[in-house]
Design a protein around this motif. Structure first.
Motif, PDB file in Angstrom:
ATOM      1  N   ILE A  74       0.839  -1.205   0.000  1.00 18.66           N
ATOM      2  CA  ILE A  74       0.000   0.000   0.000  1.00 18.66           C
ATOM      3  C   ILE A  74       0.870   1.250   0.000  1.00 18.66           C
ATOM      4  CG2 ILE A  74      -1.540   1.365   1.483  1.00 18.66           C
ATOM      5  CD1 ILE A  74      -2.902  -1.331   2.221  1.00 18.66           C
ATOM      6  N   SER A  75       1.922   1.258   0.816  1.00 14.14           N
ATOM      7  CA  SER A  75       2.816   2.415   0.880  1.00 14.14           C
ATOM      8  C   SER A  75       3.541   2.625  -0.443  1.00 14.14           C
ATOM      9  CB  SER A  75       3.830   2.231   2.013  1.00 14.14           C
ATOM     10  OG  SER A  75       3.194   2.224   3.266  1.00 14.14           O
ATOM     11  N   LEU A  76       3.945   1.535  -1.083  1.00 12.69           N
ATOM     12  CA  LEU A  76       4.616   1.653  -2.381  1.00 12.69           C
ATOM     13  C   LEU A  76       3.694   2.270  -3.432  1.00 12.69           C
ATOM     14  CD1 LEU A  76       6.496  -1.772  -2.515  1.00 12.69           C
ATOM     15  CD2 LEU A  76       7.573   0.480  -2.496  1.00 12.69           C
ATOM     16  N   LEU A  77       2.485   1.747  -3.526  1.00 11.56           N
ATOM     17  CA  LEU A  77       1.552   2.226  -4.553  1.00 11.56           C
ATOM     18  C   LEU A  77       1.102   3.653  -4.296  1.00 11.56           C
ATOM     19  CD1 LEU A  77      -0.623  -0.995  -5.017  1.00 11.56           C
ATOM     20  CD2 LEU A  77       1.069  -0.079  -6.613  1.00 11.56           C
ATOM     21  N   SER A  78       0.699   3.936  -3.057  1.00 11.78           N
ATOM     22  CA  SER A  78       0.225   5.283  -2.752  1.00 11.78           C
ATOM     23  C   SER A  78       1.358   6.295  -2.857  1.00 11.78           C
ATOM     24  CB  SER A  78      -0.413   5.330  -1.367  1.00 11.78           C
ATOM     25  OG  SER A  78       0.524   4.951  -0.368  1.00 11.78           O
ATOM     26  N   GLY A  79       2.565   5.898  -2.422  1.00 13.05           N
ATOM     27  CA  GLY A  79       3.711   6.794  -2.537  1.00 13.05           C
ATOM     28  C   GLY A  79       4.062   7.096  -3.977  1.00 13.05           C
ATOM     29  N   GLU A 138       9.999   6.505   0.946  1.00 12.62           N
ATOM     30  CA  GLU A 138      11.195   7.239   0.538  1.00 12.62           C
ATOM     31  C   GLU A 138      11.730   6.715  -0.788  1.00 12.62           C
ATOM     32  OE1 GLU A 138      12.439   9.934   1.824  1.00 12.62           O
ATOM     33  OE2 GLU A 138      10.889   9.951   3.379  1.00 12.62           O
ATOM     34  N   GLY A 139      11.653   5.403  -0.975  1.00 10.73           N
ATOM     35  CA  GLY A 139      12.082   4.837  -2.246  1.00 10.73           C
ATOM     36  C   GLY A 139      11.263   5.355  -3.410  1.00 10.73           C
ATOM     37  N   MET A 140       9.963   5.491  -3.189  1.00  9.76           N
ATOM     38  CA  MET A 140       9.098   6.024  -4.243  1.00  9.76           C
ATOM     39  C   MET A 140       9.389   7.491  -4.533  1.00  9.76           C
ATOM     40  SD  MET A 140       7.278   3.691  -5.602  1.00  9.76           S
ATOM     41  CE  MET A 140       8.808   2.760  -5.442  1.00  9.76           C
ATOM     42  N   LYS A 141       9.833   8.236  -3.521  1.00  9.45           N
ATOM     43  CA  LYS A 141      10.181   9.641  -3.755  1.00  9.45           C
ATOM     44  C   LYS A 141      11.388   9.773  -4.678  1.00  9.45           C
ATOM     45  CE  LYS A 141       8.364  11.383   0.634  1.00  9.45           C
ATOM     46  NZ  LYS A 141       8.695  11.961   1.957  1.00  9.45           N
ATOM     47  N   ILE A 147      15.981   5.372   3.470  1.00  7.57           N
ATOM     48  CA  ILE A 147      15.661   3.958   3.236  1.00  7.57           C
ATOM     49  C   ILE A 147      16.384   3.085   4.253  1.00  7.57           C
ATOM     50  CG2 ILE A 147      15.928   2.052   1.607  1.00  7.57           C
ATOM     51  CD1 ILE A 147      15.570   4.120  -0.656  1.00  7.57           C
ATOM     52  N   ILE A 148      17.680   3.363   4.481  1.00 11.58           N
ATOM     53  CA  ILE A 148      18.438   2.599   5.474  1.00 11.58           C
ATOM     54  C   ILE A 148      17.832   2.772   6.858  1.00 11.58           C
ATOM     55  CG2 ILE A 148      20.672   2.383   6.626  1.00 11.58           C
ATOM     56  CD1 ILE A 148      21.949   3.301   3.956  1.00 11.58           C
ATOM     57  N   GLY A 149      17.547   4.036   7.213  1.00 12.13           N
ATOM     58  CA  GLY A 149      16.978   4.313   8.534  1.00 12.13           C
ATOM     59  C   GLY A 149      15.652   3.618   8.754  1.00 12.13           C
TER      60      GLY A 149
END
Length: 398
Positions: A11-16, A139-142, A257-259
């Protein structure tokens, strides 16, 4: 990784992806239609301004079934986005502003709703890990979505981006429907009081939520306050091309992403208060490093700040989820979002004004404010030692 955890990360990947792509393209589209950079910047303001109404919007989540409401909001957002297919020229620019406002309102409801749903879908020990993974996904999607959105816009125009972005909330709604709510906490009757007063009293009435939320609010505000100063450091102090800002953004994104990937483990060991303190200290260290006149250190500072900032946010969100009565999670989550992100509305223009004093004074002021927040909110020596231990011993911060 368990089923529900995987669904929330998806969900976070798609919405982001959808929101990051559309937010950037909205500004570009307005600029192309009107030729006005001021109007283009207002599109971003429309997205973030509704967070100020978070306490009242969050109250809806406590008065209605949360999952059906979140699903309905996603489907309505998809419909609103498709309205942009009617944009043909400057005369329809108002539609982009209207949909940007709708995006902002939906963001408040969906983000608070997801925060309130997570404790019903996951065990308390899983919350920190999943919140961290969600942060890393966003953050990855950003890093990816703005490039994809801008590329698609250049290739096929704004309407193609609209269709792609509208598909994302539909997929998200489907995933929400697939989540198994097996751990519904015992309900408590919500007090019939003003949403703002109720949210604030619960949020700041207990130290375990007050400290992480305050530290996250200060750190996030300082990230906005120093934006103009970082631009000035790159251009006037280091005398590097503006494209170097992209390198810094990528370094900070990599740090985030690491954090996000390691913060769950730290929360389980030290708790949200200590992790919030450690994140604020790391973020301040990253700002301080950007004051030094050597570009490799500036990149390292961006990486360190990128690790620390999500620690403060994830610590605050996890504290709210685990220490708020279920019946009040909607309004308290939305109030927390307002407390954490609302100050950006003031911090960004203040930073733009402060940079006239020079590139480094705003950065040093932000460092001082972060350190003061740590001392004021959490001055017990034992807790500070725990925070320094987290920041200094964890290998991902080195």
């Amino acid at each position: 990784m368990r089923r529900n955890a995987g669904l929330f990360v998806a969900i976070s990947l798609l919405s982001g992806f959808g929101s990051s792509a559309m937010t950037l393209v909205a500004g570009i589209w307005i600029l192309d239609l009107t030729g006005s950079t001021g109007l283009a910047a207002l599109a971003g303001l429309c997205v973030y301004a509704p967070v100020l109404a978070g306490p009242w919007l969050g109250g809806l989540l406590d008065r209605a079934p949360r999952r059906p409401l979140v699903i309905a909001v996603n489907l309505l957002l998809a419909a609103a986005l498709l309205a942009l297919l009617a944009v043909r020229g400057p005369g329809q620019t108002w539609l982009i502003f209207a949909v940007s406002c709708a995006y902002g309102v939906s963001y408040v409801l969906i983000d608070a709703g997801e925060t309130a749903l997570l404790p019903s879908a996951l065990s308390p020990t899983e919350l920190g890990d999943v919140n961290g993974w969600r942060s890393s996904a966003q953050e990855g999607m950003k890093l990816v979505a703005p490039l994809a959105g801008a590329g698609l816009y250049a290739w096929h125009g704004g309407h193609a981006v609209v269709v792609l972005s509208a598909a994302m909330p539909v997929l998200v709604a489907t995933l929400y429907a697939a989540v198994r709510l097996n751990r519904t906490p015992p309900g408590q009757p919500a007090p019939r009081r003003n949403g703002l007063r109720t949210g604030l009293s619960v949020l700041f009435g207990q130290r375990v939520t007050r400290v992480p939320v305050t530290l996250a609010a200060v750190s996030i505000a300082m990230s906005g306050f120093t934006t103009a100063a970082i631009y000035a450091v790159v251009i006037t102090e280091l005398r590097l091309p503006t494209t170097f800002l992209g390198v810094l953004a990528s370094a900070q994104g990599a740090g985030s992403i690491i954090g996000g990937l390691i913060v769950g483990r730290l929360l389980a060991r030290r708790g949200p208060v200590a992790v919030g303190v450690a994140g604020t200290l790391l973020f301040a260290l990253g700002l301080l490093a950007r004051c030094l006149p050597w570009w490799p250190v500036t990149i390292a500072g961006a990486l360190v700040a990128g690790v620390g900032l999500p620690w403060t946010l994830v610590a605050a969100v996890t504290a709210v989820q685990t220490h708020t009565p279920s019946a009040l999670l909607g309004r308290v989550s939305a109030t927390a979002n307002t407390a954490m992100f609302g100050p950006l509305v003031v911090a960004i223009p203040l930073g733009a004004a402060a940079v006239h004093l020079g590139a480094r004074p705003p950065l040093l002021a932000a460092v001082a404010i972060c350190l003061t927040a740590v001392v004021v909110t959490h001055s017990r020596p034992s807790a500070l030692r725990n925070a320094r231990r987290i920041a200094g011993r964890d290998p991902a911060t080195r």
